[in-house]
Design an enzyme around this catalytic site. Structure first.
Site, PDB file in Angstrom:
ATOM      1  N   ASP A   1      -4.022  -5.514   6.698  1.00  0.00           N
ATOM      2  CA  ASP A   1      -2.835  -6.168   6.140  1.00  0.00           C
ATOM      3  C   ASP A   1      -2.592  -5.248   4.726  1.00  0.00           C
ATOM      4  OD1 ASP A   1      -0.579  -7.679   5.829  1.00  0.00           O
ATOM      5  OD2 ASP A   1      -2.180  -9.402   6.645  1.00  0.00           O
ATOM      6  N   TRP A   2      -1.557  -5.310   4.743  1.00  0.00           N
ATOM      7  CA  TRP A   2      -0.420  -5.151   3.184  1.00  0.00           C
ATOM      8  C   TRP A   2      -1.651  -5.266   2.709  1.00  0.00           C
ATOM      9  CZ3 TRP A   2       0.891  -2.689   7.358  1.00  0.00           C
ATOM     10  CH2 TRP A   2       1.669  -1.567   7.407  1.00  0.00           C
TER      11      TRP A   2
END
Length: 815
Positions: free
Chosen positions: A240-241
């Site tokens: 995930d970012w």
């Protein structure tokens, strides 16, 4: 659990290319080129690919990229959210949505579509529930697999997320989820297993949180033993970012791609780790090979002529059809619906003017067309005599608006009351504070009811809400978040042009206090304990005999259905379904299974199949729901594998989890596994009354001590501590910063800027310090962060000089 050294590396598909690459080139592929693109190596014909958010519509950003939905993206069809489509219970419809999403992704030259989201709805207050399908893993997995098949039919990749056990938004980047192995497998991983094995997703996104003491991205048990070895996943894992903690540990666990870019910082960590022997280069080669396969296979569609646009009107129409099949009729007293021809109708509620049609955060779509109720009323069969907003959208009370709404309601035969939750209440990065709709809307409802009791409420929200007001409405139509074409879909159901066929994919409790995780949600400091184990949603309510407002699988129709002639054999269950009413309609038949043995604790019933059937008035169809490998299995923590208990099994066919129409029994031979539990030590789990489990009993289930749940306030703050913890930091500047942040949050809420206030909590308050480096694209790197932490921990001048020195190094290197 295997060690890293014992992990087998499979033969490489692209060994000829990898052999030509330098160590630096291989490492460069392991993190993004920028916010949304992978790195390229042109000399070897390796191009970058584009990843974009898009669980219910493409959110492709070019300039001013962000992961919070702040900046506008390229226009795309905004389909109903996953929580909405889940109510359709129609896997064919899910695949159709996937096909249209895939077509738009190709038109926008997106290689990887970051969706669907398939985390379990453990608790109604999770702020991202609107983006997830269900409280049931089987239902979620089947819907997700259908989306994936549709998306990937165009040659690009879907990306299921967030793997795994990410069920709260508060402190999501640092919270440690404590869950027993059986619950992990049966509840929180089953949907991912179906997505991998049946959907054949090419990409998986790891979650931010820790799982039993290790970040999911670095969790060998989760990432290698389960995802790779057991399920046979050969695709790419992307963080995930900003979700990478220890990049080298992530690589060892099988994480190919870190996003977004870290300006080469973590690539160098990989290079250094290989050179000093911390990790073997074969792990990097394996990751490069998998990433190359994703790059090469998803760019094939773009290497030949492809459609660079799509039919906006056609896609909008499909979005409407999806909404029509997903909307749920929850109440229809006195057959107030469908609306009778010629009735005078008053439209009240601000959502009729400004539609609430999607969630907030990374899934925000810039719609190609956006309809609202007032616009489409003119083309409908409804005799609308006027409109009043009745309330302020974000909760501010306004007596004059209520007064005007009541004046309009007095003159109407029926009131359409559009109510629900606003965008600032349901958003990525924070959880809801309660299950209520805003008080100003309740006041409006009460006032309107006094002058006109013929109220049909149209509810717009992405998750369960309390409904103490339900006796004040005769009709209740739940639109959920039904996309850009949802307004017309609602009107078609109100008029009877479309017969409602949606059924709830989550239970609606009477009060939040009734929910199984009430005492354990959310985790506020170090960890969150899943003491309720497998008893989430209907599994808890049905087993503990807790009354609910609306059960899982519930939904009304304008016709009626009867069930008959059940027959069960080892292959599945067959029965007859008849439309006994006067209108054509669709019924969702649900298969539940309950084990009659008491040797192993289980919920009273668990969903093991479903089928949506269209029937004309008077028509009867034979319906078969087959058994599969998940029908009778459970995870045995002693044998450490899936087993089948030898027992009689209760086979139930229902119109909902609480409305069982047909029953039978079948004996199933078991696998003779050892009994996994000492029953006397787990009384809550054997009774099912598991919402208030003691520490001692939870530890007996876990098989180990529960780790400390509170922050250690005596130690210095580090990379994985959050800005919120500055409240007790040694550095005066850190405590001042904390007070400034909390004041800004309070003040912004006070003046009605709730979205901005939420952003502070999401992107600052709960952000771990490492996130500052991971999310700034290298502008602040880890050495600079060391200086910031020195200041936070009371060494202001030393830390400040260190920060300046490292900043100068960075600027010089950049030149």
């Amino acid at each position: 659990m295997k060690t890293i050294e014992e992990t087998n590396i499979k033969s490489l598909k692209y060994s000829d290319i990898i052999e030509k690459m330098t160590l630096e080139e291989k490492a460069s592929l392991m993190s993004g080129k920028d916010f949304w693109q992978t790195q390229d190596i042109e000399r070897l014909g390796i191009h970058n690919i584009f990843l974009a958010d898009g669980p219910h519509g493409i959110r492709k950003q070019m300039a001013a990229a962000d992961h919070l939905g702040l900046n506008e993206s390229t226009p795309a069809t905004c389909f109903p959210t996953a929580a909405t489509v889940a109510n359709s219970w129609n896997v064919e419809l899910g695949e159709k949505i996937g096909e249209y999403l895939g077509e738009e992704a190709v038109a926008q030259k997106v290689n990887v579509l970051l969706g669907p989201g398939i985390n379990m709805k453990r608790d109604p207050l999770c702020g991202r529930n609107f983006e997830y399908f269900s409280e049931d893993p089987y239902h979620t997995g089947k819907m997700a697999a259908s989306y994936i098949k549709g998306i990937q039919s165009h040659g690009i990749s879907a990306c299921v997320k967030h793997f795994a056990v990410n069920n709260q938004e508060e402190r999501r980047m640092s919270i440690d989820t404590i869950v027993d192995e059986r619950t992990l497998r049966e509840i929180y991983l089953t949907a991912f297993e179906i997505a991998v094995k049946e959907g054949k997703t090419k990409t998986v996104m790891s979650s931010y949180n820790m799982l039993n003491g290790a970040y999911t991205n670095e969790n060998i048990h989760l990432m290698r033993e389960i995802l790779r070895d057991e399920w046979g996943f050969e695709g790419v894992v992307v963080t995930d970012w900003g979700g990478s903690n220890d990049r080298v540990a992530g690589l060892a666990a099988g994480n190919e791609l870190e996003m977004p870019t870290t300006a080469g910082e973590t690539n160098q960590e990989i290079i250094d780790a290989i050179k000093n022997g911390k990790i073997e280069e074969r792990f990097l080669d394996e990751a490069v090979d998998r990433l190359l396969h994703l790059i090469f296979t998803t760019e094939e569609v773009f290497n030949k002529p492809y459609k660079q646009n799509f039919d906006i009107k056609e896609h909008h129409q499909v979005a409407q059809e999806v909404a029509e099949e997903s909307i749920v009729l929850l109440k229809n007293e006195d057959h107030i619906l469908p609306l009778k021809s010629g009735l005078k109708v008053a439209t009240i509620g601000q959502f009729a003017e400004e539609a609430r049609y999607q969630g907030a955060g990374s899934s925000i779509v810039n719609p190609t067309i956006l309809e609202n109720t007032l616009e489409v009323l003119t083309d409908s069969q409804i005799n609308n005599i006027g409109y009043e907003p009745g309330f302020e959208r974000y909760g501010k009370k306004n007596a004059k608006k209520i007064e005007k709404a009541c004046a309009l309601a007095k003159d109407a035969d029926v009131v359409l009351l559009y109510i629900g939750l606003d965008e600032a209440t349901e958003a990525e990065g924070l959880d809801r504070s309660n299950m209520r709709i805003p008080e100003n809307q309740i006041e409006l409802l009460n006032a309107v009811h006094k002058v006109n009791p013929n109220i049909v409420a149209v509810l717009s929200c992405g998750a369960a809400v309390e409904m103490p007001w339900i006796d004040k409405v005769k009709g209740l139509l739940h639109g959920y978040l039904n996309g850009q074409a949802g307004a017309k879909a609602v009107l078609k159901i109100l008029t009877g042009e479309v017969n409602p066929s949606g059924k709830l994919a989550e239970s609606y409790p009477i009060r939040y206090e009734d929910t199984p995780a009430f005492y354990q949600f959310p985790g506020k400091e170090v960890s969150v304990e899943y003491r309720e184990a497998m008893y989430i949603g209907y599994r808890y309510y049905d087993t503990a005999n807790v009354e609910v407002r609306f059960p899982f699988g519930f939904g009304l129709s304008y016709t009626t259905f009867s069930y008959s002639d059940i027959q069960v054999d080892k292959h599945g269950v067959t029965f007859h379904l008849t439309n006994t009413g006067s209108a054509a309609g669709m019924e969702i038949a649900q298969l539940y299974v309950g084990c009659q043995s008491e040797q192993i604790f289980r919920p009273n019933k668990e969903l093991r199949g479903f089928k949506k059937v269209f029937l004309k008035p008077g028509e009867t169809k034979a319906v078969t729901i087959p058994f599969d490998d998940k029908t009778f299995r459970y995870y045995n923590v002693k044998s450490d594998q899936w087993e089948v208990e030898e027992a009689d099994y209760h086979i139930m066919i229902g119109a909902s989890s609480a409305d069982i129409r047909l029953q039978d029994q079948i004996f199933i031979e078991g696998t003779n596994a050892p009994a996994p539990y000492e029953n006397s030590k787990l009384p809550s789990y054997f009774s099912g009354d598991a919402n208030k489990v003691s520490t001692e009993e939870f530890e007996a289930l876990l098989g180990r001590k529960v780790p400390p749940a509170k922050w250690d306030r005596s130690r210095p703050l580090g990379y994985n501590d959050t800005i919120a913890q500055c409240q007790y930091a040694k550095g005066a500047i850190a405590r001042l910063a904390y007070k400034s942040i909390t004041f800004a949050h309070w003040f912004l809420k006070k003046i009605g800027k709730r979205s901005t206030a939420n952003l502070i909590m999401m992107s600052v308050y709960h952000m771990p310090f490492r996130g500052v480096a991971r999310m700034t694209g290298g502008i602040i790197n880890m050495p600079m962060l060391d200086g910031i932490l020195m200041m936070v921990n009371g060494q202001f001048f030393k830390g400040f000089s260190h920060l300046l020195r490292e900043r100068k190094k960075f600027v010089k290197a950049a030149k």
